[in-house]
Design an enzyme around this catalytic site. Structure first.
Site, mmCIF file in Angstrom:
data_model
loop_
_atom_site.group_PDB
_atom_site.id
_atom_site.type_symbol
_atom_site.label_atom_id
_atom_site.label_comp_id
_atom_site.label_asym_id
_atom_site.label_seq_id
_atom_site.Cartn_x
_atom_site.Cartn_y
_atom_site.Cartn_z
ATOM 1 N N TYR A 38 0.858 -1.180 0.000
ATOM 2 C CA TYR A 38 0.000 0.000 0.000
ATOM 3 C C TYR A 38 0.905 1.246 0.000
ATOM 4 O O TYR A 38 0.891 2.058 0.923
ATOM 5 C CB TYR A 38 -0.971 0.013 1.170
ATOM 6 C CG TYR A 38 -2.248 0.760 0.832
ATOM 7 C CD1 TYR A 38 -3.208 0.178 0.031
ATOM 8 C CD2 TYR A 38 -2.458 2.059 1.274
ATOM 9 C CE1 TYR A 38 -4.366 0.858 -0.324
ATOM 10 C CE2 TYR A 38 -3.608 2.748 0.911
ATOM 11 C CZ TYR A 38 -4.549 2.143 0.121
ATOM 12 O OH TYR A 38 -5.692 2.834 -0.248
ATOM 13 N N HIS A 43 7.229 5.596 1.075
ATOM 14 C CA HIS A 43 7.833 4.439 0.410
ATOM 15 C C HIS A 43 8.514 4.861 -0.894
ATOM 16 O O HIS A 43 9.632 4.424 -1.198
ATOM 17 C CB HIS A 43 6.760 3.407 0.051
ATOM 18 C CG HIS A 43 6.121 2.729 1.220
ATOM 19 N ND1 HIS A 43 4.765 2.779 1.451
ATOM 20 C CD2 HIS A 43 6.642 1.980 2.221
ATOM 21 C CE1 HIS A 43 4.483 2.088 2.523
ATOM 22 N NE2 HIS A 43 5.600 1.596 3.023
ATOM 23 N N SER A 192 0.963 3.697 5.772
ATOM 24 C CA SER A 192 -0.107 2.950 5.109
ATOM 25 C C SER A 192 -1.354 2.905 5.977
ATOM 26 O O SER A 192 -2.480 2.871 5.474
ATOM 27 C CB SER A 192 0.371 1.530 4.788
ATOM 28 O OG SER A 192 1.464 1.562 3.899
#
Length: 287
Positions: A38, A43, A192
């Protein structure tokens, strides 16, 4: 990295497949970015760091059941593989390693990695199995992918400390890169789990970054008592109905031992349950 791989991220799920691909990269630098999927901008920042520093990049997505306690949010942890693949292809990631549970933990799996000392603080107090699960899965990913470089975010400060300690103590030939925490425009630390918050819960979650900024201001004004700073943080967060504070830590950023006073480089770290999400945040104060 070939032009073909820039256009399409290769998705593999078995150990044999990922090793065949990474064997082809030998003689060039390989970066690994382990994630639970996710993907958000935090990220993506990690992944871009790897793309900039390495010839090839592998991103792994594996929601690791061994770092969740029975009462935690494993069953509702967000996931959307097609969305994540689109994000990876948009920036030219070579390979996505997407193993299932049986690949990582086959029948009869009995080995765990335990890092002592630093795991007894912060999240380790209320989540005693967390870092055993983290260290074990990261070591497995290192052994499977065999990167020279791996990239982790400082939002998960304690997790990063555990991985650095394990890598050093076990003489693992992987360079660990620290990447600063990334925030949303309103100050919320990217996670997330933010996707599990309702609009009202998300407003409450801003109390974490607000309390950290307040602490920075107080230290700049000469207030250095950890007890006083901790109480101020508690007051700010508890003013939001429904927030449940797990911990407020004012500690040494390396040993994670609590400090009575903010002197020198100091980590302030928080964990707070809001709705279904357990959120963490931190900041560094001092030189």
């Amino acid at each position: 990295m070939t032009a073909e791989l820039k256009q399409q991220t290769v998705v593999v799920s078995t150990i044999d497949e990922i090793r065949k691909l990474t064997d082809a990269f030998r003689g060039e630098t390989l970066g690994l970015v382990p994630t639970m999927g996710y993907l958000h901008d935090g990220h993506m920042n990690l992944i871009k760091q790897s793309l900039n520093k390495c010839d090839h990049t592998v991103v792994s997505i594996f929601i690791n059941p061994r770092q969740f306690s029975p009462s935690e949010d494993l069953d509702i942890y967000p996931n959307n593989l097609s969305r994540d693949i689109e994000k990876l292809e948009s920036i030219g990631v070579d390979v996505l390693f997407y193993p299932n549970r049986d690949t990582i933990y086959p029948e009869g799996f009995k080995t765990n990695i335990q890092v002592d000392g630093i795991t007894q603080h912060l999240c380790g107090k209320s989540r005693p199995e967390l870092f055993k699960g983290v260290a074990t899965v990261v070591l497995k990913l290192f052994n499977i992918v065999r990167p020279q470089h791996a990239f982790f975010g400082e939002k998960d400060w304690q997790q990063l400390a555990v991985i650095e300690t394990m890598t050093r103590d076990l003489n693992i030939d992987v360079h660990i890169h620290r990447v600063p925490l990334i925030r949303e425009p309103d100050g919320l630390a990217m996670s997330s789990r933010n996707s599990n918050l309702s609009p009202e819960e998300r407003k409450k979650a801003l109390s974490l970054s607000r309390s950290l900024n307040d602490s920075k201001e107080k230290v700049n004004r000469g207030i250095t008592s950890s007890k006083q700073l901790r109480q101020n943080i508690k007051n700010i967060i508890a003013a939001e109905p429904g927030t449940q504070i797990d911990y407020i830590s004012i500690c040494d950023p390396i040993s994670l031992e609590e400090k009575e006073e903010v002197k020198g480089r100091t980590l302030i770290a928080l964990a707070v349950k809001i709705g279904p999400a357990r959120l963490i945040d931190n900041c560094i104060i001092g030189d």
